[in-house]
Design an enzyme around this catalytic site. Structure first.
Site, PDB file in Angstrom:
ATOM      1  CE  LYS A 177      -3.157   2.756   2.674  1.00 46.90           C
ATOM      2  NZ  LYS A 177      -3.635   3.068   4.043  1.00 46.90           N
TER       3      LYS A 177
ATOM      4  N   GLY B  25      -8.136   9.232   9.593  1.00 44.99           N
ATOM      5  CA  GLY B  25      -8.450   9.345  11.008  1.00 44.99           C
ATOM      6  C   GLY B  25      -9.542  10.320  11.367  1.00 44.99           C
TER       7      GLY B  25
ATOM      8  CB  ALA C 174      -8.102   7.463   4.495  1.00 38.21           C
ATOM      9  N   GLY C 175     -10.750   7.786   6.298  1.00 36.37           N
ATOM     10  CA  GLY C 175     -11.848   8.688   6.587  1.00 36.37           C
ATOM     11  C   GLY C 175     -13.145   8.043   7.015  1.00 36.37           C
TER      12      GLY C 175
ATOM     13  CG  ASN D 295      -5.945   1.106  11.913  1.00 29.54           C
ATOM     14  OD1 ASN D 295      -4.748   0.999  11.715  1.00 29.54           O
ATOM     15  ND2 ASN D 295      -6.447   0.751  13.073  1.00 29.54           N
ATOM     16  CB  THR D 296      -8.891   5.625  13.247  1.00 28.57           C
ATOM     17  OG1 THR D 296      -7.590   5.829  12.687  1.00 28.57           O
ATOM     18  CG2 THR D 296      -9.013   6.424  14.519  1.00 28.57           C
TER      19      THR D 296
END
Length: 257
Positions: free
Chosen positions: A96, A157, A184-185, A206-207
């Site tokens: 990635k 994040g 992301a996001g 992830n977050t």
């Protein structure tokens, strides 16, 4: 599921491995998520005490595909070097690719991204580029050798979801045969479902799981949302309309005078 460099995944859930309260919670979250891919950020560990080896072993024991990333890299040279280290550690061609260009939003440096993608593709890597929804950049990445595109939903994040649905729909329509991953996001399962309903092939996050009050429950919630979104996309959903249409037929209805 669409192939990713010749590999067919069991589902469209890609889950990160950072920021969990403990290794045990991380492992339980992956079990509940059923995620097909684990993303891992490579760090320069001490060679003397082989720091990080227990973590790498635990990730391998998850039994999923490993997607190392170049998180935190701000230059082409740094990203390419990190990718080579990741290939040695994990024994995979997948990478990635992140080349960060702006510190506050962590927006990709798309110029460096295309250059690094070309270098790595020519060196045999199978590149998953973290990019924006810009169609011109996407085309440059494909020409550089990428066979997958990973546009952001929102800055890393933030949990803001899909900031530019129009741009993301345009990318899906413009590249119908290219595997696309929202990266992301994403903050809520409903946002992941929305991405899958739009026809994206996977969601990487992830977050939203790692920082939840209950990461294990949240991982399960995302798994269910991604499955629901995938089913909805393949079920040929109805088109939105401006005017109401009765769901109950009026033919044969009795009219009272």
């Amino acid at each position: 599921m669409r192939d990713f460099y010749g590999t067919t995944l069991a589902n469209g859930f890609m889950l990160g491995t950072a920021q969990y309260p403990s290794p045990a919670i991380l492992a339980d979250a992956f079990t509940q998520s059923g995620a097909a891919v684990a993303t891992v950020s490579l760090r320069r560990e001490s060679g003397a005490d082989r720091a990080g080896q227990d973590f790498w072993a635990m990730i391998r024991d998850l039994g999923v595909h490993i997607l190392p990333n170049t998180a935190g890299c701000h230059s082409v040279k740094e990203a390419v070097t990190t990718a080579h280290m990741a290939r040695e550690v994990f024994g995979t061609k997948w990478i990635k690719l992140e080349v960060i260009g702006e510190e506050d939003t962590l927006q990709p440096d798309v110029f460096g991204l295309v250059e690094a993608a070309r270098i790595l593709s020519e060196d045999g890597f199978q590149v998953f580029p973290y990019t924006t929804e810009d169609l011109v950049v996407a085309d440059r990445l494909l020409n550089a050798g990428c066979e997958v595109l990973m546009p952001w939903g929102a800055p890393i994040g933030t949990g803001l979801g899909l900031n530019n649905p129009y741009g993301l729909r345009a990318m899906r329509a413009h590249f119908p045969d290219v595997p696309l991953v929202i990266d992301a996001g994403i903050g809520l399962p409903s946002q992941a479902a929305q991405a899958m309903e739009m026809g994206f092939d996977a969601v990487l996050l992830n977050t939203a799981v790692a920082k939840a009050g209950d990461p294990v429950a949240m991982a399960r919630a995302f798994a269910m949302a991604i499955e629901a979104g995938t089913l909805a996309a393949t079920a040929d959903p109805m088109e939105p309309r401006d005017m109401a249409a009765p769901s109950t037929p009026v033919i044969g209805k009795a009219f009272l005078s």
